[in-house]
Design an enzyme around this catalytic site. Structure first.
Site, mmCIF file in Angstrom:
data_model
loop_
_atom_site.group_PDB
_atom_site.id
_atom_site.type_symbol
_atom_site.label_atom_id
_atom_site.label_comp_id
_atom_site.label_asym_id
_atom_site.label_seq_id
_atom_site.Cartn_x
_atom_site.Cartn_y
_atom_site.Cartn_z
ATOM 1 N N LYS A 1 -4.818 5.707 -2.232
ATOM 2 C CA LYS A 1 -4.692 7.162 -2.168
ATOM 3 C C LYS A 1 -6.050 7.824 -2.478
ATOM 4 O O LYS A 1 -6.975 7.156 -2.962
ATOM 5 C CB LYS A 1 -3.609 7.587 -3.164
ATOM 6 C CG LYS A 1 -2.210 7.069 -2.786
ATOM 7 C CD LYS A 1 -1.167 7.487 -3.817
ATOM 8 C CE LYS A 1 0.242 7.120 -3.353
ATOM 9 N NZ LYS A 1 1.284 7.602 -4.309
ATOM 10 N N TYR B 1 6.489 9.526 4.671
ATOM 11 C CA TYR B 1 7.488 9.483 3.596
ATOM 12 C C TYR B 1 8.885 9.752 4.152
ATOM 13 O O TYR B 1 9.054 10.628 5.007
ATOM 14 C CB TYR B 1 7.131 10.491 2.492
ATOM 15 C CG TYR B 1 5.979 10.022 1.629
ATOM 16 C CD1 TYR B 1 6.140 8.963 0.735
ATOM 17 C CD2 TYR B 1 4.713 10.608 1.725
ATOM 18 C CE1 TYR B 1 5.085 8.504 -0.046
ATOM 19 C CE2 TYR B 1 3.651 10.156 0.945
ATOM 20 C CZ TYR B 1 3.849 9.104 0.062
ATOM 21 O OH TYR B 1 2.808 8.638 -0.711
ATOM 22 N N ARG C 1 -1.891 0.573 -11.519
ATOM 23 C CA ARG C 1 -1.613 1.905 -12.081
ATOM 24 C C ARG C 1 -1.740 1.892 -13.607
ATOM 25 O O ARG C 1 -2.188 2.868 -14.203
ATOM 26 C CB ARG C 1 -0.214 2.350 -11.644
ATOM 27 C CG ARG C 1 -0.157 2.717 -10.142
ATOM 28 C CD ARG C 1 1.266 2.722 -9.622
ATOM 29 N NE ARG C 1 1.393 3.344 -8.301
ATOM 30 C CZ ARG C 1 2.528 3.398 -7.620
ATOM 31 N NH1 ARG C 1 3.637 2.878 -8.126
ATOM 32 N NH2 ARG C 1 2.576 3.984 -6.440
ATOM 33 N N ASN D 1 -1.494 8.218 -8.631
ATOM 34 C CA ASN D 1 -1.229 6.836 -9.064
ATOM 35 C C ASN D 1 -1.897 5.786 -8.166
ATOM 36 O O ASN D 1 -1.438 4.652 -8.077
ATOM 37 C CB ASN D 1 0.270 6.601 -9.210
ATOM 38 C CG ASN D 1 1.041 6.954 -7.967
ATOM 39 O OD1 ASN D 1 0.445 7.241 -6.926
ATOM 40 N ND2 ASN D 1 2.356 6.931 -8.047
ATOM 41 N N HIS E 1 -0.243 3.532 -2.643
ATOM 42 C CA HIS E 1 1.112 3.520 -2.088
ATOM 43 C C HIS E 1 1.421 2.079 -1.715
ATOM 44 O O HIS E 1 0.544 1.365 -1.232
ATOM 45 C CB HIS E 1 1.193 4.388 -0.827
ATOM 46 C CG HIS E 1 2.429 4.095 -0.025
ATOM 47 N ND1 HIS E 1 3.651 4.619 -0.347
ATOM 48 C CD2 HIS E 1 2.638 3.257 1.031
ATOM 49 C CE1 HIS E 1 4.564 4.124 0.486
ATOM 50 N NE2 HIS E 1 3.977 3.301 1.337
ATOM 51 N N GLU F 1 6.509 1.467 8.309
ATOM 52 C CA GLU F 1 5.149 1.926 8.004
ATOM 53 C C GLU F 1 4.101 1.176 8.836
ATOM 54 O O GLU F 1 3.099 1.770 9.235
ATOM 55 C CB GLU F 1 4.869 1.778 6.505
ATOM 56 C CG GLU F 1 5.732 2.737 5.690
ATOM 57 C CD GLU F 1 5.548 2.602 4.189
ATOM 58 O OE1 GLU F 1 4.750 1.746 3.752
ATOM 59 O OE2 GLU F 1 6.212 3.351 3.448
HETATM 60 P P1 GDP Z 1 6.228 4.889 -5.391
HETATM 61 O O1 GDP Z 1 6.989 4.132 -4.338
HETATM 62 O O2 GDP Z 1 6.091 4.105 -6.671
HETATM 63 O O3 GDP Z 1 4.882 5.393 -4.898
HETATM 64 O O4 GDP Z 1 7.080 6.184 -5.786
HETATM 65 P P2 GDP Z 1 8.071 7.108 -4.918
HETATM 66 O O5 GDP Z 1 8.270 6.556 -3.556
HETATM 67 O O6 GDP Z 1 9.272 7.371 -5.741
HETATM 68 O O7 GDP Z 1 7.280 8.484 -4.846
HETATM 69 C C1 GDP Z 1 6.228 8.685 -3.930
HETATM 70 C C2 GDP Z 1 5.056 9.328 -4.650
HETATM 71 O O8 GDP Z 1 5.442 10.650 -5.091
HETATM 72 C C3 GDP Z 1 4.610 8.657 -5.953
HETATM 73 O O9 GDP Z 1 3.757 7.575 -5.746
HETATM 74 C C4 GDP Z 1 3.931 9.800 -6.669
HETATM 75 O O10 GDP Z 1 2.605 10.032 -6.170
HETATM 76 C C5 GDP Z 1 4.804 10.989 -6.302
HETATM 77 N N1 GDP Z 1 5.872 11.232 -7.285
HETATM 78 C C6 GDP Z 1 6.998 10.483 -7.443
HETATM 79 N N2 GDP Z 1 7.794 10.993 -8.390
HETATM 80 C C7 GDP Z 1 7.164 12.108 -8.823
HETATM 81 C C8 GDP Z 1 7.511 13.099 -9.804
HETATM 82 O O11 GDP Z 1 8.542 13.039 -10.462
HETATM 83 N N3 GDP Z 1 6.630 14.130 -9.983
HETATM 84 C C9 GDP Z 1 5.465 14.228 -9.268
HETATM 85 N N4 GDP Z 1 4.678 15.279 -9.518
HETATM 86 N N5 GDP Z 1 5.108 13.311 -8.354
HETATM 87 C C10 GDP Z 1 5.948 12.260 -8.122
HETATM 88 MG MG MG Z 2 7.814 4.844 -2.592
#
Ligand code: GDP
Ligand code: MG
Length: 195
Positions: free
Chosen positions: A13, A53, A139, A159, A162, A173
């Site tokens: 990212k 997404y 992370r 973080n 992805h 993807e």
């Molecule tokens: P990942 O698969 O671990 O990347 O997480 P997810 O697919 O659940 O979420 C996608 C991305 O959205 C994450 O990597 C974060 O950058 C962001 N994100 C997820 N949950 C939150 C949240 O509760 N608050 C905020 N501000 N960003 C979030």
């Molecule tokens: Mg995810």
């Protein structure tokens, strides 16, 4: 499919690129025994990130639930912070912030192949919330961000990487981000020794 043929998508990212962590991230994947079979730096459009997404309510609600769990853990009030405690509404906000974050600078996209590639890469990346991620994960070693602070600033959690969550998500993807001719194959020297 042979188990070592499993593929997943990793995207460094904008925070990872701007902090000079591309090499570190690639290196951790390679050292573990995963093979990089496609790699490119590029700048994504808002439309591309929107297509990347998932759009289904289950995914959006699940993202919102991560915020709610984080608030519960630290005693924060979602209603007061965000004006809602509805996971779908919170997830929708996060999804919009994500589009801004992922288009704020160049990304590095990769296809990574190897034994249980999807799960292995998730393990190496660590928990979505860096503050909760284990030491030794990307992370956990390079960030301390989490939902409380990111939501307060109305932005996605920074973080670094992805990583696809399931082989099905990985397949979507790969097709979304790569043309077949951009994906390569080769034998790594240690393959005969490692597996
Ligand atoms: P990942 O698969 O671990 O990347 O997480 P997810 O697919 O659940 O979420 C996608 C991305 O959205 C994450 O990597 C974060 O950058 C962001 N994100 C997820 N949950 C939150 C949240 O509760 N608050 C905020 N501000 N960003 C979030
Ligand atoms: Mg995810």
């Amino acid at each position: 499919m042979h188990p070592k043929e499993e593929k997943t998508v990793v995207i460094v990212k904008p925070d990872g690129v701007k902090r000079g962590l591309v090499g570190e991230i690639v290196s951790r994947l390679e050292k573990r025994g995963l093979k990089i079979i496609a790699l490119e730096m590029f700048t994504a459009t808002k439309e591309q990130i929107d297509g990347h997404y998932p759009k289904d309510e289950a995914w959006i609600s699940r993202v919102g639930s991560k915020t709610l769990a984080n608030y519960e853990k630290y005693g924060w009030d979602a209603q007061k912070e965000l004006g809602t405690a509805d996971p779908l509404k919170i997830g929708t906000m996060v999804r919009a912030w994500l589009v801004g974050y992922m288009t704020s600078g160049p990304l590095v996209k990769m296809v990574v192949k190897g034994v249980h590639a999807v799960d292995m890469v998730r393990k190496i990346a660590g928990n979505t919330m860096p503050a909760a991620a284990e030491m030794g994960t990307i992370r956990g070693d390079f960030s301390v961000d989490d939902a409380t602070i990111a939501n307060r600033d109305k932005r996605a959690i920074h973080n670094l990487v992805h990583a696809s969550e399931t082989p099905e998500e990985a397949q979507h993807e790969i097709e979304f981000w790569f043309a077949p001719e951009e994906i390569h194959d080769y034998k790594r020297a240690e393959e005969d020794i490692m597996f």
